[in-house]
Design a protein around this motif. Structure first.
Motif, PDB file in Angstrom:
ATOM      1  N   SER A  91      -4.372   2.160  -1.499  1.00 34.28           N
ATOM      2  CA  SER A  91      -4.042   3.527  -1.112  1.00 34.28           C
ATOM      3  C   SER A  91      -4.708   3.862   0.209  1.00 34.28           C
ATOM      4  CB  SER A  91      -4.489   4.512  -2.192  1.00 34.28           C
ATOM      5  OG  SER A  91      -5.839   4.311  -2.536  1.00 34.28           O
ATOM      6  N   ALA A 137      -0.865   4.348  -7.195  1.00 39.32           N
ATOM      7  CA  ALA A 137      -0.868   3.100  -6.423  1.00 39.32           C
ATOM      8  C   ALA A 137      -1.698   2.039  -7.118  1.00 39.32           C
ATOM      9  CB  ALA A 137      -1.397   3.370  -5.019  1.00 39.32           C
ATOM     10  N   CYS A 166       0.835  -1.200   0.000  1.00 41.71           N
ATOM     11  CA  CYS A 166       0.000   0.000   0.000  1.00 41.71           C
ATOM     12  C   CYS A 166       0.864   1.241   0.000  1.00 41.71           C
ATOM     13  CB  CYS A 166      -0.942   0.018   1.210  1.00 41.71           C
ATOM     14  SG  CYS A 166      -0.084   0.186   2.803  1.00 41.71           S
ATOM     15  N   ALA A 213      -9.402   6.504  -2.790  1.00 48.59           N
ATOM     16  CA  ALA A 213      -8.677   5.791  -1.740  1.00 48.59           C
ATOM     17  C   ALA A 213      -9.388   4.502  -1.359  1.00 48.59           C
ATOM     18  CB  ALA A 213      -8.522   6.687  -0.515  1.00 48.59           C
ATOM     19  N   CYS A 225      -3.317   8.237  -5.445  1.00 52.24           N
ATOM     20  CA  CYS A 225      -4.077   6.985  -5.358  1.00 52.24           C
ATOM     21  C   CYS A 225      -4.079   6.255  -6.709  1.00 52.24           C
ATOM     22  CB  CYS A 225      -5.510   7.253  -4.913  1.00 52.24           C
ATOM     23  SG  CYS A 225      -5.681   7.783  -3.193  1.00 52.24           S
TER      24      CYS A 225
END
Length: 434
Positions: free
Chosen positions: A223, A216, A194, A243, A213
């Motif tokens: 995230s 990721a 993460c 997120a 985000c």
């Protein structure tokens, strides 16, 4: 006890402890005091503390001097609320469960997420819990990335929680007071569990959480966004930014500064991750008569049915402080919270501009948008500025160099809706005269 053990003295009870060890461990206790003498001593010690009631506080860094309506703690002082604790025989405690349910609902509305737990200890512990939860979901990965601009205390708690596990915690460098997206992109790989970012970050800057985000997600990492509940009244919510997990410190919601605690950690996530959610989850149903009823839908700690599959070992939730946040948000409402946020924003920018105009003073990151606090580069060492301002009744800010060497020579200053124009102008005059 001595008689039952067949001993004549306390020395005999402790004889198995070597004498040299006992000598090192003996306590040097003062003579007993009367109640009146103890009261006088405690008052003397308390008077040595510097508090926001005796000074003008411009401190931030994880705890802020926001206004708390009198009704908040007046209601909490009622005996049926003040004694709230973990409901072991849960369904008997309908009032406690309803309060937690309302709290969860408000957190979901603030964060834009699907579900929220019954609260955690503070912002640091829920950030670390988020990393553990992400590791349980991405169980074949082993690297947790934490932005340099996340609260240093939170970073340390994340590192501590993961020190004995399979995950390694790595820091993502910052650039101009915010997470460096290029550094994050370079750090992300197929082993990333993460990415943890904070907005507004520890330096007060608003991060581009949607872009971070998205980076990721491209690598299959989750995230985690550490957010501020007051700022959420004005900014994009973690849910809107994409997120997977939203956490944060709930202290600005009706919880006093209290010399560092107890505070309140909030935790929210997506519906699909509910089985990995740490803490408790209260749900609403109907009884046989069709009336609303509240139940502990999810109990994840080891003392309950989860045993070794537990996702949390927290022994209780912060029910009293969660209730404080619930009352506080209810009293303020959407408009009140937005007004408090907007006042904090506007006053912070007013003060930042006034101080930056002083000879020798400047904003450390003038290009970064900020919410409630900002970073200054003073003409003198921050420690000296803080000490001299304190002598004149101001808590001017935090010496960032004490927390991280990369911030040497920088001062973090915060402004809430409580600070008046006169107070801010007085601080500017004081800094100008140093």
């Amino acid at each position: 006890m001595l008689e039952s053990l067949g001993l004549n003295s306390l020395d005999e009870l402790f004889r198995s402890i070597p004498a040299e060890v006992q000598a090192r461990c003996r306590l040097s206790l003062p003579e007993p005091l009367t109640e009146m003498e103890v009261t006088a001593l405690v008052e003397e010690v308390a008077a040595a503390n510097c508090d926001p009631f005796a000074t003008l506080s411009f401190l931030g860094g994880g705890a802020w001097d926001h206004y708390i309506p009198a009704a908040t703690w007046q209601l909490l002082s009622r005996s049926e609320l003040y004694t709230c604790y973990t409901p072991y025989q849960a369904e008997v405690s309908q009032g406690t469960l309803q309060a937690i349910y309302e709290y969860q609902s408000l957190v979901c509305r603030l964060t834009g997420m699907d579900i929220a737990n019954a609260s955690g200890y503070d912002g640091g512990s829920v950030t670390a819990d988020a990393a553990l939860m992400a590791a349980a979901i991405n169980d074949e990965r082993s690297v947790v990335l934490v932005s340099d601009t996340v609260n240093p205390a939170y970073r340390q708690v994340v590192e501590t929680y993961n020190s004995g596990g399979r995950c390694t915690v790595r820091r993502v460098p910052s650039k101009n007071g915010a997470t460096d997206p290029e550094a994050l992109a370079a750090a992300l790989d197929e082993d990333t569990v993460c990415v943890i970012v904070q907005s507004p970050n520890f330096l007060g800057a608003l991060e581009d959480t949607a872009a971070l985000c998205a980076l990721a997600k491209e690598k299959g990492a989750l995230s985690v966004v550490v957010c501020d509940p007051v700022a959420l009244a004005l900014t994009t919510s973690p849910g809107e930014a994409g997120a997977d997990i939203a956490v944060g410190e709930g202290q600005p919601l009706g919880v006093p500064l209290s010399f560092g605690g107890p505070y309140l950690g909030f935790f929210a996530t997506r519906e699909g991750y509910k089985r990995q959610l740490p803490g408790r989850l209260v749900g609403m149903t109907e009884d046989v008569n069709g009336k609303p009823g509240y139940v502990l839908t999810l109990q994840t700690r080891e003392q309950h049915i989860k045993r070794e599959r537990a996702t949390s070992n927290i022994c209780t939730n912060q029910a009293l402080l969660a209730l404080a946040a619930t009352i506080h948000l209810t009293l303020l409402g959407r408009e009140g919270l937005t007004e408090a946020a907007n006042l904090s924003l506007q006053k912070a920018h007013y003060l930042a501009e006034r101080i930056a105009a002083l000879p020798g003073w400047s904003l450390a990151y003038p290009e970064q948008p900020f919410f409630r606090e900002f970073v200054l580069r003073p003409p003198k060492p921050p420690r000296e500025v803080i000490e001299k301002a304190l002598a004149r009744g101001f808590l001017a800010g935090i010496d960032l160099g004490r927390l991280d060497s990369q911030w040497e020579g920088l001062l973090l200053t915060a402004v809430t809706e409580k600070r008046t124009r006169k107070q801010m102008d007085s601080l500017v005059e004081t800094l100008a005269s140093l």
